[in-house]
Design an enzyme around this catalytic site. Structure first.
Site, PDB file in Angstrom:
ATOM      1  N   TRP A 184     118.036  27.298  53.195  1.00 52.79           N
ATOM      2  CA  TRP A 184     116.784  27.216  53.030  1.00 52.79           C
ATOM      3  C   TRP A 184     116.477  27.529  51.597  1.00 52.79           C
ATOM      4  O   TRP A 184     116.605  28.932  51.356  1.00 52.79           O
ATOM      5  CB  TRP A 184     115.905  27.864  54.001  1.00 52.79           C
ATOM      6  CG  TRP A 184     114.408  27.788  53.937  1.00 52.79           C
ATOM      7  CD1 TRP A 184     113.670  27.006  52.875  1.00 52.79           C
ATOM      8  CD2 TRP A 184     113.389  28.129  54.736  1.00 52.79           C
ATOM      9  NE1 TRP A 184     112.458  27.167  52.906  1.00 52.79           N
ATOM     10  CE2 TRP A 184     112.120  27.960  54.230  1.00 52.79           C
ATOM     11  CE3 TRP A 184     113.759  29.057  55.957  1.00 52.79           C
ATOM     12  CZ2 TRP A 184     111.063  28.316  54.951  1.00 52.79           C
ATOM     13  CZ3 TRP A 184     112.451  29.643  56.546  1.00 52.79           C
ATOM     14  CH2 TRP A 184     111.144  28.872  55.930  1.00 52.79           C
ATOM     15  N   GLU A 185     116.238  26.784  50.720  1.00 51.02           N
ATOM     16  CA  GLU A 185     115.834  27.003  49.554  1.00 51.02           C
ATOM     17  C   GLU A 185     114.531  26.498  49.077  1.00 51.02           C
ATOM     18  O   GLU A 185     113.770  25.726  48.597  1.00 51.02           O
ATOM     19  CB  GLU A 185     116.666  26.171  48.205  1.00 51.02           C
ATOM     20  CG  GLU A 185     118.048  26.531  48.575  1.00 51.02           C
ATOM     21  CD  GLU A 185     119.182  25.793  47.521  1.00 51.02           C
ATOM     22  OE1 GLU A 185     118.650  25.706  46.577  1.00 51.02           O
ATOM     23  OE2 GLU A 185     120.410  25.768  47.928  1.00 51.02           O
TER      24      GLU A 185
END
Length: 550
Positions: free
Chosen positions: A303-304
């Site tokens: 998750w960026e």
């Protein structure tokens, strides 16, 4: 005399063993997970079955048919019945290539058919032959068994990069991260993907008829339909990257393969998973994905970034995202533990995280680590051509010699995480198998090239501003090479063009290797394996001596 001879012959026939059975011809290729080679939508692509039914029939052209018949798989009995039936059906629930024979028996003896091959495919690759790695470029054998050495392999590498699985030096890796598995969703849920031409549309084709927040395969052709070495036969059910990974894992049983969900342009759906229903759909679909694709050994969450500052500037809520991240990991861990009881297989849960101090501050990683086996610290992309005035090292262990106050460093990130209470052995430090750089750099003082300003991104290998290590190394004679001994960072500079590239060299990777050992960290991982010529992976695997061993 004639009557006597006839009687003898009659008795010989009457008491002879059954005639030799001949198994009838049939297509004996089966699959526990069937793949539609024409499908583009994931809903139509795969069908999972608990087992397959294998029919067999036979004839006896000379002699008796016997009393009892047996069907043997690899000389083990799998069916028994009346020989007169001349047919049987065997239920099979595991993969493999089986030598099938029919054995006929009566009171006087038995006879056995010639073997035929029954091939039952499954996504554990049990039906395949091992795909061995042929050592190429500068790669050399050698892998430490006491630390993680991982790398990302990208789905699209089979196209322009010409880098399929058989080119990956898997004997040198403990883990391979497959990038990337997408999460279904259209407008408003995957808007970051629209920055890549055609990519959003490809995802919509793959997700047609599939619920939002379920995982899928972004490019079915690359993943499972494209003929590749070892999986190119017309009737091979699993081709592409997945098929090769199944076969390669047979040759490398030590290897753990993790699907990485998310990535820079595929992280948008995570921001909506504060909704428990959406999260439930996602977690259940990950479970289904692992049940279908059995060669995977867990899941990596990329998750960026929780809190925002990712590819979609419209998304991000620090407090809410921090809570979502923790509960998501907790529910994934519970699901994997449940699945482990069903399959008797160990599943790893990992997460790739930013090494930026501002992003680390968002999440309580001391709590998150309870659910994680490893944390892949993306200690790269600190600086880049998104700014022509803030030039610096895109990957570095320590602050530059010319800026002691720099906080975007690997060491600072590690200290922040261990300061939170994260176990050092869970931290895996990132290696950049590429450089980031600028062109037209000018206005610098002496040889302090990073003190200047740039005109824009340096011409790249696949995109401007980003250059593969292989290319940098091949063109090294065009540059001045420097290694900052204080920062443990490498860079090259071309004075004529003003091209300045910060990258990981063998020197800097060896320094990271020493740092990992000195600080009791878990190992090293790299983005991305196709950009290396073997130099950097060799350095990651090097057995280095630290001061207390001298």
């Amino acid at each position: 005399m004639l009557h006597y001879l006839a009687t003898i012959l009659w008795l010989a026939v009457a008491h002879a063993s059954p005639g030799t059975p001949v198994i009838d011809w049939a297509d004996r290729n089966y699959a526990l997970v069937s793949v539609n080679s024409e499908a583009t939508a994931y809903e139509n692509l795969v069908e999972r079955k608990a087992g397959v039914s294998v029919p067999v029939s036979w004839n006896v052209w000379n002699g008796g048919v016997g009393d009892m018949a047996y069907v043997l798989f690899n000389e083990n009995q799998v069916w028994k019945g009346a020989a007169a039936a001349k047919r049987a059906t065997i239920d099979v629930s595991k993969s493999g290539q089986f030598n099938m024979r029919v054995k006929l028996c009566d009171d006087d003896g038995f006879s056995v058919s010639e073997p035929v091959t029954v091939r039952v495919a499954d996504t554990d690759g049990g039906h395949l032959s091992p795909l061995e790695y042929a050592w190429g470029e500068n790669n050399k054998p050698g892998r430490p068994h006491n630390k993680t050495v991982a790398a990302y392999f990208v789905e699209w590498g089979v196209y322009g990069r010409g880098f399929p699985v058989d080119k990956v030096p898997l004997p040198n890796l403990s883990h391979l991260l497959y990038g990337f598995i997408p999460i279904c969703g259209g407008d408003g849920l995957n808007d970051a993907l629209k920055t890549i031409p055609g990519s959003f549309e490809a995802l919509q084709r793959s997700c047609k008829g599939r619920a939002d927040f379920k995982v899928a395969i972004h490019d079915p052709w690359a993943a499972i339909q494209k003929p590749q070495k070892g999986v190119s036969a017309w009737n091979e059910p699993y081709k592409g990257n997945f098929g090769q990974l199944m076969a390669a894992k047979l040759a490398n049983p030590h290897l753990k393969i993790l699907p990485s969900i998310g990535g820079w342009t595929l992280s948008d759906p995570f921001y909506f998973m504060h909704d428990a229903d959406k999260r439930r759909v996602f977690v259940e679909s990950v479970k289904e994905f692992l049940q279908v694709w059995k060669f995977f050994d867990g899941v990596d969450i990329d998750w960026e970034f929780p809190g925002g500052k990712g590819a979609n500037p419209a998304l991000g809520n620090g407090e809410r995202d921090a809570d979502t991240y923790l509960v998501l990991l907790k529910e994934l861990r519970a699901m994997l533990d449940e699945l482990q009881l069903q399959t008797n297989k160990t599943y790893e849960l990992t997460s790739a995280i930013s090494s930026g101090y501002d992003k680390i501050a968002v999440v309580k990683y001391d709590a998150a680590q309870r659910f994680l086996d490893k944390i892949f610290l993306m200690s790269y992309d600190f600086k880049g051509a998104w700014s022509n005035t803030d030039l610096g090292y895109q990957t570095t262990l320590y602050a530059p010699s010319w800026n002691a106050n720099e906080l975007y460093t690997t060491d600072h990130a590690v200290k922040l995480l261990t300061g939170q209470g994260v176990a050092a052995h869970k931290l895996i430090v990132g290696v950049a198998m590429y450089g980031r750089g600028w062109t037209g750099v000018s206005g610098y003082a002496g040889d302090k090239y990073f003190s200047g300003t740039a005109d824009g991104p340096v011409p790249g290998t696949w995109e401007n501003g980003v250059v593969d290590y292989r290319q940098i190394n091949n063109e090294l004679s065009k540059y001045i090479y420097r290694f900052d001994a204080a920062a443990k960072a490498a860079y090259v500079f071309n004075k004529e063009r003003g091209d300045l590239i910060s990258f990981d060299s063998v020197d800097s990777v060896l320094a990271k290797n020493v740092y990992v050992q000195q600080n009791g960290l878990g190992g090293l991982f790299a983005w991305e394996i196709d950009a290396d010529n073997g130099d950097l992976l060799n350095a990651m695997n090097e057995r280095v001596r630290v001061k207390d061993e001298l």
